[in-house]
Design an enzyme around this catalytic site. Structure first.
Site, PDB file in Angstrom:
ATOM      1  N   LYS A 116      46.604  40.822  33.127  1.00  0.00           N
ATOM      2  CA  LYS A 116      46.329  39.998  34.299  1.00  0.00           C
ATOM      3  C   LYS A 116      46.424  40.769  35.607  1.00  0.00           C
ATOM      4  CE  LYS A 116      47.505  35.412  32.478  1.00  0.00           C
ATOM      5  NZ  LYS A 116      47.415  35.766  31.067  1.00  0.00           N
ATOM      6  N   GLU A 200      52.505  34.934  41.806  1.00  0.00           N
ATOM      7  CA  GLU A 200      51.428  34.240  42.500  1.00  0.00           C
ATOM      8  C   GLU A 200      51.996  33.069  43.284  1.00  0.00           C
ATOM      9  OE1 GLU A 200      48.569  32.952  39.651  1.00  0.00           O
ATOM     10  OE2 GLU A 200      47.577  34.895  39.514  1.00  0.00           O
ATOM     11  N   HIS A 235      50.719  23.388  29.739  1.00  0.00           N
ATOM     12  CA  HIS A 235      49.738  24.459  29.913  1.00  0.00           C
ATOM     13  C   HIS A 235      48.683  24.509  28.804  1.00  0.00           C
ATOM     14  CE1 HIS A 235      52.167  25.944  33.213  1.00  0.00           C
ATOM     15  NE2 HIS A 235      53.214  26.045  32.408  1.00  0.00           N
ATOM     16  N   GLU A 275      38.217  31.945  34.560  1.00  0.00           N
ATOM     17  CA  GLU A 275      39.071  30.804  34.868  1.00  0.00           C
ATOM     18  C   GLU A 275      39.576  30.903  36.302  1.00  0.00           C
ATOM     19  OE1 GLU A 275      42.030  29.990  31.973  1.00  0.00           O
ATOM     20  OE2 GLU A 275      40.561  29.744  30.369  1.00  0.00           O
ATOM     21  N   GLU A 293      42.029  34.311  35.508  1.00  0.00           N
ATOM     22  CA  GLU A 293      41.897  35.266  34.409  1.00  0.00           C
ATOM     23  C   GLU A 293      40.525  35.108  33.775  1.00  0.00           C
ATOM     24  OE1 GLU A 293      44.720  34.498  31.304  1.00  0.00           O
ATOM     25  OE2 GLU A 293      44.313  32.358  31.272  1.00  0.00           O
ATOM     26  N   ARG A 297      35.749  35.822  25.234  1.00  0.00           N
ATOM     27  CA  ARG A 297      35.372  35.229  23.945  1.00  0.00           C
ATOM     28  C   ARG A 297      34.735  33.874  24.192  1.00  0.00           C
ATOM     29  NH1 ARG A 297      39.173  31.250  23.762  1.00  0.00           N
ATOM     30  NH2 ARG A 297      41.247  31.712  24.600  1.00  0.00           N
TER      31      ARG A 297
END
Length: 613
Positions: A116, A200, A235, A275, A293, A297
């Protein structure tokens, strides 16, 4: 075009890939573990190869065995699906080195977006907006604390190698930072083998917006618009939709073009998702949406994009992997209507959403527009894998039509004996905030128990089910409340419950019926002998009220017994049920032994009534 394809995955995504491959005339090869020997994806493929024991680390995560299976079967390409090895750059490179086609992005792209902190720096260089925070090499607690103080609380600590909600901690004030950091680092080290973190700014009213991107080997990159995945529990995404509610044309253009720049920055090939986290406190605005991020896939929620664009993303993957250019240019893609997807899990909301494992004796999905599943009636939900049963996808001309259609599908879904989250999903879809698109990722967490489904069916549903048990034949012509009422005792998932039924009704021992309401299911069985046990009949035949296992036998053939005496104990639905003698008599017949499995309605004991002198 690729002629033969091995799918390095299982369950619904393997079945999904097989479906498209078959339509394109591609031979398919499945791989399977011990637990999946009779799985739907194995039977759906043209060929299947056993790759190891049930645990994923001994089967689906063994890249060398999967590549060997491809060699043995003459497969030309390998599709990883999602999860497992799909974002493993080393495996992707091994597939390529083996002379096989990798249906996915270049290993370098996977590596670039895998961490990340590195990905965030790359995005900043590419002009993609990123959340204010700290990405530095200095990982000392002192430096991290100082950076958090400078950012301002609340802040989010995130593992740089994280995913799936792991390795994340929200810190509301400076005094909690040290403990939260240690906890996050421990979880990150355990889950990912890397304890590095980034910081963040915590976003107020966060919404999870993601953009589907696609690239080919000819330098073309397009987006297929956005999805909203804000409805989450711990999440984990629960319900996804496309497009995102409240997204105006200018904001959509800004976020989608940022996603295209992100993909181009890593020379992206194939299907990927960028995202973003959005501050929805003042609606969706381009200056309040930041890169979070990239998933390198195909996503679980890709069907909602397919439904609003009319494109088959698996077909796109296979064509791009075959060297073809993208099937559509950007100007040829548009949004049509609204799509929603719910993830139907075998889990019990009443028990903290713990997995519900076992055999799907009943598996009836309501009138869904589309069902993506890897199971069928009779399949086993194993403890070795994710307990997702199916993805239910609906399409409608607008958001409310899609929402109500999805709710109706879930309300009419009947699954037994496993518990599912269908009732929870129904309540979430009908929640006023979700209905009016007042979305943020904390909605489910705030509502808590208010979204849990009812523990018991309604009185009306119970009475209708009891009437079915009492009816001599089909329900045709039955009218509720048409006759005088009386109370009868029943077992509802093994627990006694009193239900009103017609005075003339006589329930037959051994019969049972599934009570289905709002996506939940219970088994209702007549209960006799004054509430002392189940399955007893006036003729002395003791029948099993439901499928189960005999855990103890208290009598033998020829024994004299008295009314109410325990005969045997049955374990079913994770509960114990004692079956007792309906009257004084003798054990004339005894079937089954301790540890034996029995089916519903099986004759377990027959009691001959004592002759009165």
């Amino acid at each position: 075009m690729i002629q033969s394809l091995l799918i390095a995955n299982r369950g619904e995504i393997a079945c999904r890939i097989i479906s498209t491959a078959r339509r394109l005339g591609i031979r398919t090869i499945a791989v399977y573990s011990d637990a999946d020997a009779h799985a739907l994806h194995v039977r759906s493929a043209d060929e299947a190869v056993h790759i190891g024991p049930s645990p994923v680390r001994k089967s689906y995560l063994l890249g060398d065995r999967i590549i060997e299976a491809a060699r043995q079967t003459g497969a030309e390409a390998i599709h990883p699906g999602y999860g497992f090895l799909s974002e493993n750059a080393a495996f992707a490179q091994a597939v390529i080195d083996a002379g096989l086609v990798w249906v996915g992005p270049n290993p370098g792209s996977i590596t670039a977006m895998g961490l990340k902190d590195a990905a965030k720096k790359l995005m900043q260089d590419a002009g993609v907006p990123t959340t204010p925070g700290y990405l530095g090499e200095d990982q000392s607690p002192e430096r991290l604390r100082a950076e958090a103080d400078a950012i301002g609380y609340p802040v989010l600590i995130k593992a740089v190698a994280g995913g799936g909600g792991k390795g994340m901690r929200k810190v509301d004030n400076a005094s909690d930072f040290a403990d939260a950091l240690l906890s996050c680092q421990r979880e990150a080290a355990s889950s990912f083998g890397n304890d590095q973190v980034l910081l963040e700014k915590w976003v107020t009213n966060p919404r999870h917006i993601e953009v589907q991107v696609f690239g080919d080997r000819h330098g073309n990159v397009v987006h297929l618009f956005e999805r909203d995945c804000s409805l989450q529990r711990r999440h984990q995404k629960v319900i996804e939709e496309a497009p995102a509610p409240g997204m105006d044309a200018d904001t959509r253009e800004a976020i989608c073009q940022a996603a295209v720049r992100a993909a181009k920055a890593v020379d992206y090939v194939g299907a990927g998702t960028i995202e973003f986290i959005a501050d929805g406190s003042e609606g969706l605005r381009a200056d309040r949406i930041w890169f979070m991020e990239m998933n390198t896939r195909l996503q679980v929620e890709h069907p909602v994009t397919e439904e609003i664009t009319g494109q088959d993303l698996v077909e796109w993957q296979l064509r791009v992997a075959s060297g073809e250019p993208l099937p559509k240019a950007q100007h040829e893609l548009s949004i049509n209507g609204w799509a929603m997807e719910a993830r139907l899990y075998a889990e019990d909301p009443a028990k903290g959403f713990l997995p519900s494992i076992g055999r799907l004796e009943r598996f009836d999905i309501g009138p869904a527009y589309r069902v993506d599943t890897g199971v069928e009636q009779g399949s086993e939900i194993s403890s070795f894998y994710d307990p997702m049963i199916a993805k239910l996808i609906v399409w409608g001309p607008d958001r409310d039509a899609a929402r109500l259609s999805l709710a109706a599908t879930l309300e009419r879904t009947v699954i037994w004996p496993l518990k599912t989250n269908a009732g929870f999903l129904v309540k979430a879809l009908h929640h006023s905030d979700f209905a009016q698109a007042r979305l943020d990722t904390g909605l489910i967490g705030r509502e808590g128990d208010a979204l849990l489904p009812a523990a018991l069916p309604s009185a009306a549903a119970l009475e209708a089910a009891a009437a079915r048990l009492a009816a001599p034949g089909p329900m045709a012509g039955f009218r509720l409340n048409a006759e005088p009422r009386q109370d009868g005792w029943f077992l509802l998932d093994g627990a006694p419950v009193k239900v009103a039924l017609s005075a003339s009704g006589e329930c037959k021992a051994g019969r049972s019926v599934i009570v289905a309401e709002n996506g939940q299911s219970w088994l209702l069985t007549p209960w006799r002998a004054g509430g002392q046990g189940g399955g007893e009949a006036s003729d002395g035949a003791i029948l099993s009220p439901m499928p189960g296992r005999i855990i103890s036998v208290a009598v033998t053939a020829g024994d004299k017994v008295t009314k109410g005496q325990k005969l045997l104990t049955l374990e079913a639905m994770k509960m114990e049920h004692s079956l007792v003698a309906p009257f004084d008599g003798t054990v004339a017949e005894l079937n089954g032994a301790e540890g034996g499995q029995v089916s519903e309605g099986a004759l377990l004991v027959r009691i001959e009534k004592a002759v009165e002198n």
